[in-house]
Design a protein around this motif. Sequence first.
Motif, PDB file in Angstrom:
ATOM      1  N   ILE A   1      11.000  -8.367  10.825  1.00  0.00           N
ATOM      2  CA  ILE A   1       9.712  -8.606  11.464  1.00  0.00           C
ATOM      3  C   ILE A   1       8.719  -7.508  11.074  1.00  0.00           C
ATOM      4  CG2 ILE A   1      10.711  -9.859  13.412  1.00  0.00           C
ATOM      5  CD1 ILE A   1      10.518  -7.302  15.069  1.00  0.00           C
ATOM      6  N   ASP A   2       7.447  -7.758  11.351  1.00  0.00           N
ATOM      7  CA  ASP A   2       6.336  -6.831  11.125  1.00  0.00           C
ATOM      8  C   ASP A   2       6.055  -6.652   9.633  1.00  0.00           C
ATOM      9  OD1 ASP A   2       4.268  -5.125  11.437  1.00  0.00           O
ATOM     10  OD2 ASP A   2       5.357  -3.590  12.547  1.00  0.00           O
ATOM     11  N   TRP A   3       5.299  -7.594   9.081  1.00  0.00           N
ATOM     12  CA  TRP A   3       5.039  -7.645   7.652  1.00  0.00           C
ATOM     13  C   TRP A   3       3.637  -7.184   7.278  1.00  0.00           C
ATOM     14  CZ3 TRP A   3       8.812  -8.868   4.119  1.00  0.00           C
ATOM     15  CH2 TRP A   3      10.014  -9.323   4.664  1.00  0.00           C
ATOM     16  N   GLU A   4       2.976  -6.442   8.157  1.00  0.00           N
ATOM     17  CA  GLU A   4       1.579  -6.099   7.900  1.00  0.00           C
ATOM     18  C   GLU A   4       1.394  -5.082   6.773  1.00  0.00           C
ATOM     19  OE1 GLU A   4       0.586  -2.766  11.242  1.00  0.00           O
ATOM     20  OE2 GLU A   4       0.592  -4.846  11.893  1.00  0.00           O
ATOM     21  N   ASP A   5       2.426  -4.344   6.422  1.00  0.00           N
ATOM     22  CA  ASP A   5       2.347  -3.392   5.305  1.00  0.00           C
ATOM     23  C   ASP A   5       3.028  -3.926   4.047  1.00  0.00           C
ATOM     24  OD1 ASP A   5       0.970  -1.278   6.605  1.00  0.00           O
ATOM     25  OD2 ASP A   5       2.801  -0.770   7.686  1.00  0.00           O
ATOM     26  N   SER A   6       3.379  -5.179   4.055  1.00  0.00           N
ATOM     27  CA  SER A   6       4.223  -5.730   2.998  1.00  0.00           C
ATOM     28  C   SER A   6       3.472  -5.930   1.689  1.00  0.00           C
ATOM     29  CB  SER A   6       4.821  -7.061   3.453  1.00  0.00           C
ATOM     30  OG  SER A   6       3.801  -8.034   3.641  1.00  0.00           O
ATOM     31  N   GLY A   7       4.257  -6.184   0.651  1.00  0.00           N
ATOM     32  CA  GLY A   7       3.679  -6.458  -0.658  1.00  0.00           C
ATOM     33  C   GLY A   7       4.733  -6.340  -1.742  1.00  0.00           C
ATOM     34  N   ARG A   8       4.283  -6.446  -2.970  1.00  0.00           N
ATOM     35  CA  ARG A   8       5.187  -6.284  -4.113  1.00  0.00           C
ATOM     36  C   ARG A   8       5.676  -4.846  -4.142  1.00  0.00           C
ATOM     37  NH1 ARG A   8       1.753  -7.390  -7.802  1.00  0.00           N
ATOM     38  NH2 ARG A   8       1.559  -5.405  -8.913  1.00  0.00           N
ATOM     39  N   SER A   9       6.981  -4.670  -4.321  1.00  0.00           N
ATOM     40  CA  SER A   9       7.551  -3.336  -4.195  1.00  0.00           C
ATOM     41  C   SER A   9       8.741  -3.156  -5.128  1.00  0.00           C
ATOM     42  CB  SER A   9       7.963  -3.091  -2.729  1.00  0.00           C
ATOM     43  OG  SER A   9       8.296  -1.744  -2.507  1.00  0.00           O
ATOM     44  N   ASP A  10       9.300  -1.973  -5.058  1.00  0.00           N
ATOM     45  CA  ASP A  10      10.455  -1.544  -5.842  1.00  0.00           C
ATOM     46  C   ASP A  10      11.658  -1.575  -4.899  1.00  0.00           C
ATOM     47  OD1 ASP A  10      12.453   0.355  -6.805  1.00  0.00           O
ATOM     48  OD2 ASP A  10      10.946   1.150  -8.183  1.00  0.00           O
ATOM     49  N   ARG A  11      12.720  -2.273  -5.273  1.00  0.00           N
ATOM     50  CA  ARG A  11      13.841  -2.429  -4.354  1.00  0.00           C
ATOM     51  C   ARG A  11      14.491  -1.088  -4.005  1.00  0.00           C
ATOM     52  NH1 ARG A  11      19.500  -5.782  -4.769  1.00  0.00           N
ATOM     53  NH2 ARG A  11      19.772  -4.505  -6.624  1.00  0.00           N
ATOM     54  N   ALA A  12      14.630  -0.207  -4.976  1.00  0.00           N
ATOM     55  CA  ALA A  12      15.235   1.096  -4.689  1.00  0.00           C
ATOM     56  C   ALA A  12      14.385   1.864  -3.683  1.00  0.00           C
ATOM     57  CB  ALA A  12      15.394   1.906  -5.975  1.00  0.00           C
ATOM     58  N   PHE A  13      13.079   1.751  -3.794  1.00  0.00           N
ATOM     59  CA  PHE A  13      12.190   2.392  -2.825  1.00  0.00           C
ATOM     60  C   PHE A  13      12.389   1.789  -1.440  1.00  0.00           C
ATOM     61  CE2 PHE A  13       8.169   2.293  -0.472  1.00  0.00           C
ATOM     62  CZ  PHE A  13       7.874   3.642  -0.396  1.00  0.00           C
ATOM     63  N   GLU A  14      12.479   0.467  -1.359  1.00  0.00           N
ATOM     64  CA  GLU A  14      12.666  -0.200  -0.070  1.00  0.00           C
ATOM     65  C   GLU A  14      13.974   0.240   0.585  1.00  0.00           C
ATOM     66  OE1 GLU A  14      10.603  -2.550   1.557  1.00  0.00           O
ATOM     67  OE2 GLU A  14       9.163  -1.756   0.110  1.00  0.00           O
ATOM     68  N   LEU A  15      15.016   0.403  -0.202  1.00  0.00           N
ATOM     69  CA  LEU A  15      16.295   0.842   0.354  1.00  0.00           C
ATOM     70  C   LEU A  15      16.235   2.304   0.787  1.00  0.00           C
ATOM     71  CD1 LEU A  15      18.695  -0.961  -2.157  1.00  0.00           C
ATOM     72  CD2 LEU A  15      18.187  -1.606   0.218  1.00  0.00           C
ATOM     73  N   GLY A  16      15.483   3.114   0.054  1.00  0.00           N
ATOM     74  CA  GLY A  16      15.270   4.484   0.487  1.00  0.00           C
ATOM     75  C   GLY A  16      14.522   4.542   1.807  1.00  0.00           C
ATOM     76  N   GLU A  17      13.547   3.673   1.962  1.00  0.00           N
ATOM     77  CA  GLU A  17      12.770   3.606   3.208  1.00  0.00           C
ATOM     78  C   GLU A  17      13.661   3.256   4.398  1.00  0.00           C
ATOM     79  OE1 GLU A  17       9.605   3.257   4.971  1.00  0.00           O
ATOM     80  OE2 GLU A  17       9.146   4.891   3.621  1.00  0.00           O
TER      81      GLU A  17
ATOM     82  N   PRO B   1       0.804  -1.229   0.000  1.00  0.00           N
ATOM     83  CA  PRO B   1       0.000   0.000   0.000  1.00  0.00           C
ATOM     84  C   PRO B   1       0.836   1.278   0.000  1.00  0.00           C
ATOM     85  CG  PRO B   1      -0.049  -1.041   2.169  1.00  0.00           C
ATOM     86  CD  PRO B   1       0.647  -1.992   1.249  1.00  0.00           C
ATOM     87  N   TRP B   2       2.066   1.192   0.493  1.00  0.00           N
ATOM     88  CA  TRP B   2       2.964   2.349   0.513  1.00  0.00           C
ATOM     89  C   TRP B   2       4.085   2.075  -0.476  1.00  0.00           C
ATOM     90  CZ3 TRP B   2       3.380   7.215   1.369  1.00  0.00           C
ATOM     91  CH2 TRP B   2       4.610   7.819   1.644  1.00  0.00           C
ATOM     92  N   GLY B   3       4.109   2.839  -1.565  1.00  0.00           N
ATOM     93  CA  GLY B   3       5.088   2.597  -2.619  1.00  0.00           C
ATOM     94  C   GLY B   3       5.409   3.879  -3.347  1.00  0.00           C
ATOM     95  N   PRO B   4       6.140   3.796  -4.446  1.00  0.00           N
ATOM     96  CA  PRO B   4       6.633   4.988  -5.135  1.00  0.00           C
ATOM     97  C   PRO B   4       5.561   6.000  -5.524  1.00  0.00           C
ATOM     98  CG  PRO B   4       7.807   3.069  -5.902  1.00  0.00           C
ATOM     99  CD  PRO B   4       6.721   2.547  -5.013  1.00  0.00           C
ATOM    100  N   ALA B   5       4.507   5.555  -6.212  1.00  0.00           N
ATOM    101  CA  ALA B   5       3.510   6.516  -6.692  1.00  0.00           C
ATOM    102  C   ALA B   5       2.818   7.206  -5.524  1.00  0.00           C
ATOM    103  CB  ALA B   5       2.488   5.803  -7.575  1.00  0.00           C
ATOM    104  N   THR B   6       2.449   6.439  -4.510  1.00  0.00           N
ATOM    105  CA  THR B   6       1.792   7.019  -3.337  1.00  0.00           C
ATOM    106  C   THR B   6       2.731   7.985  -2.618  1.00  0.00           C
ATOM    107  OG1 THR B   6       0.515   4.992  -3.078  1.00  0.00           O
ATOM    108  CG2 THR B   6       0.583   6.473  -1.195  1.00  0.00           C
ATOM    109  N   ALA B   7       3.990   7.603  -2.493  1.00  0.00           N
ATOM    110  CA  ALA B   7       4.958   8.450  -1.798  1.00  0.00           C
ATOM    111  C   ALA B   7       5.163   9.772  -2.532  1.00  0.00           C
ATOM    112  CB  ALA B   7       6.281   7.709  -1.636  1.00  0.00           C
ATOM    113  N   VAL B   8       5.260   9.720  -3.858  1.00  0.00           N
ATOM    114  CA  VAL B   8       5.431  10.954  -4.630  1.00  0.00           C
ATOM    115  C   VAL B   8       4.210  11.850  -4.468  1.00  0.00           C
ATOM    116  CG1 VAL B   8       5.582  11.894  -6.975  1.00  0.00           C
ATOM    117  CG2 VAL B   8       7.041   9.981  -6.309  1.00  0.00           C
ATOM    118  N   ASP B   9       3.010  11.264  -4.621  1.00  0.00           N
ATOM    119  CA  ASP B   9       1.780  12.061  -4.522  1.00  0.00           C
ATOM    120  C   ASP B   9       1.624  12.684  -3.134  1.00  0.00           C
ATOM    121  OD1 ASP B   9       1.189  11.439  -7.124  1.00  0.00           O
ATOM    122  OD2 ASP B   9      -0.299   9.906  -6.649  1.00  0.00           O
ATOM    123  N   LYS B  10       1.853  11.888  -2.094  1.00  0.00           N
ATOM    124  CA  LYS B  10       1.652  12.405  -0.736  1.00  0.00           C
ATOM    125  C   LYS B  10       2.688  13.459  -0.370  1.00  0.00           C
ATOM    126  CE  LYS B  10      -1.011   8.801   1.535  1.00  0.00           C
ATOM    127  NZ  LYS B  10      -1.159   7.958   2.743  1.00  0.00           N
TER     128      LYS B  10
END
Length: 272
Positions: free
Chosen positions: A183-199, A107-116
């Motif tokens: 741990i804590d995978w409740e927000d998990s899902g298919r994602s962009d690796r560069a985004f995950e590393l930025g996070e 639910p939290w990914g590149p497009a949402t992050a840019v828009d928000k």
Amino acid sequence: MAAGRCTHSLDIRDDVVVKRYTSWERGEPRREWAALTLLAEHAPDLAPAPVEATLEAHPPMIVMSRLPGRILRGEHATGEQLTAMAAALNRLHQIPAEVVRAVEPAPWGPATAVDKTRAWADKQPDLGDNPLVQEAFRAGVAWLASTAPDQLVTNPLPPVLGLADGNHANLLWDDHEGRVRLIDWEDSGRSDRAFELGEITEHISRHDGALDAEQLLACIDLAPGEAERVRDFRRLIALGWFLQLGPDGPATPHNPVGTLERQAERVLQLLS
């Protein structure tokens, strides 16, 4: 990215952890159970093992194995811990892309992050009159108005399974084995690796201790050209937190005095 959101309670027992969800409108229990099940098959012992789930109950509940160790939030990560963290992320990101493509998007990914982040900037939040903070705001607004954020929305590389939450409390250090688990995978899902590393490098929890982002990223197996995307996602994530740290901002109550100024310095450093 959510400031101060608590969605569950934990019952920590000798060999298992029982997680009961206090809110689940975004499908948190289902996401977590799916991730733990997938990880048990493709990256065993990187995360808690799934034991039992009652996903339709009120409240939903998941039982998972209890892992040894302590969370890294609040610590000054050592070189050994950074190497172990990179090994855990590399292993996570090596789950085959054909497997990950079947996972629903986080639910939290590149497009949402840019828009928000752009929306937060457009609101011109009250960040006070500190000159350093005002300089960071101007630099951030200028970068958000460029084409760089738009280029982050399309991922040219295979997707990864992601936590979609860079909180360092999700990093569990096992001192005995010298390894990190996730741990804590409740927000998990298919994602962009560069985004995950930025996070993980720019999450606001970095102010609770110290994590050398450059040293961590030096241990990550980046694809050609991926370092530039990681850099821009770091800028985006850092800006997002910065814009929430004004006197009435949603992230302010959960962070110590001086965090806004420290985050302003970080934003300027990343944008330089």
